[in-house]
Design a protein around this motif. Sequence first.
Motif, PDB file in Angstrom:
ATOM      1  N   ALA A   5       0.801  -1.227   0.000  1.00 26.59           N
ATOM      2  CA  ALA A   5       0.000   0.000   0.000  1.00 26.59           C
ATOM      3  C   ALA A   5       0.835   1.278   0.000  1.00 26.59           C
ATOM      4  O   ALA A   5       0.271   2.383  -0.043  1.00 26.59           O
ATOM      5  N   HIS A   6       2.177   1.145   0.008  1.00 23.99           N
ATOM      6  CA  HIS A   6       3.000   2.365   0.083  1.00 23.99           C
ATOM      7  C   HIS A   6       4.444   2.022  -0.277  1.00 23.99           C
ATOM      8  O   HIS A   6       5.183   1.458   0.523  1.00 23.99           O
ATOM      9  N   CYS A   7       4.851   2.377  -1.488  1.00 23.01           N
ATOM     10  CA  CYS A   7       6.240   2.167  -1.897  1.00 23.01           C
ATOM     11  C   CYS A   7       6.683   3.323  -2.785  1.00 23.01           C
ATOM     12  O   CYS A   7       5.945   3.743  -3.670  1.00 23.01           O
ATOM     13  N   HIS A   8       7.902   3.821  -2.534  1.00 22.05           N
ATOM     14  CA  HIS A   8       8.462   4.901  -3.359  1.00 22.05           C
ATOM     15  C   HIS A   8       9.196   4.284  -4.550  1.00 22.05           C
ATOM     16  O   HIS A   8      10.409   4.395  -4.671  1.00 22.05           O
ATOM     17  N   LEU A   9       8.421   3.632  -5.411  1.00 23.72           N
ATOM     18  CA  LEU A   9       9.017   2.885  -6.528  1.00 23.72           C
ATOM     19  C   LEU A   9       9.679   3.802  -7.562  1.00 23.72           C
ATOM     20  O   LEU A   9      10.503   3.351  -8.352  1.00 23.72           O
ATOM     21  N   GLY A  91      -1.286  12.249  -1.439  1.00 24.88           N
ATOM     22  CA  GLY A  91      -0.290  11.916  -0.418  1.00 24.88           C
ATOM     23  C   GLY A  91       1.031  11.526  -1.061  1.00 24.88           C
ATOM     24  O   GLY A  91       1.088  11.396  -2.276  1.00 24.88           O
ATOM     25  N   GLU A  92       2.144  11.445  -0.299  1.00 26.31           N
ATOM     26  CA  GLU A  92       1.937  11.516   1.104  1.00 26.31           C
ATOM     27  C   GLU A  92       2.109  12.943   1.599  1.00 26.31           C
ATOM     28  O   GLU A  92       2.984  13.679   1.141  1.00 26.31           O
ATOM     29  N   THR A  93       1.273  13.280   2.567  1.00 31.78           N
ATOM     30  CA  THR A  93       1.293  14.587   3.202  1.00 31.78           C
ATOM     31  C   THR A  93       1.254  14.330   4.715  1.00 31.78           C
ATOM     32  O   THR A  93       1.245  13.179   5.124  1.00 31.78           O
TER      33      THR A  93
HETATM   34 ZN   LIG Z   1       6.574   7.132   2.306  1.00 36.11          ZN
END
Ligand SMILES: [Zn+2]
Length: 256
Positions: A5-9, A91-93
């Motif tokens: 649900a959250h990756c800086h790919l 996001g992300e914020t």
């Molecule tokens: Zn992050």
Amino acid sequence: MLVDAHCHLGDAAFDPDRAAVLARARAAGVGHIVVIGATLPETERAVALAGACPGLSATAGVHPHEARHWSPAAAARLKDLLTLPEVVALGETGLDYHYDHSPREAQRHAFEAQLALAAEVRKPVVVHAREADDDMAAMLRDAGTTVVLHSFSSGPGVFEAGMAIAAYFSFSGLITFKNWRMTDRLTACPPDRLLVETDGPYLAPVPHRGKRNEPAFVRAVAEALAGARGESIDRIGQRTTDNARRLFGPRLATTL
Ligand SMILES: [Zn+2]
């Protein structure tokens, strides 16, 4: 199946071997990855990746570290990007009073503006919260849209505020670390509000700690969550995938 649900790919850490990273994710049973935009340039990269590959979605936002660069022009660009179908959340914020890379006043202003923007475009918002519990709890209570508390590790005030607004709680490799002290959070979180994430390239879970984190490693996070809740990994995979689809929408049904 699992959803990261959250990756800086889009991060440069993945530039040498992004295709191999995706192949390893697929082999580990990861069906979908939410690619995070934490600056406008990172958001543009996330959108390009999601547009080119099924199984990837993007978010569009400005991180609290970057809040001092928030401007009417940034807001307008973000709003354009948020209308794209591959952008599933803002996001992300959020707020980060640990590093204070931007003045706190600027962080609150950019966060408030992005909460309002997410409500306006009717998309959920992915929130980073670190050592800002009082302000975070107060601002969450006024959020006019669905909230994801990413890499959740906040104190009781933020947990209670999140519960009061039926936020989603996304757990990362932090829950696999020996110094994780909040097992009760993993069991207190409602089953329909649980998510798992890597936050790659950061925060690799045990047994990969110290390496670059990547989506395949979300399995280790899901295993830790399953262990804490006394549920099978299959059940956690199903729950967190169902939750991600309900939260982020039908695009999450496309797979890598
Ligand atoms: Zn992050």
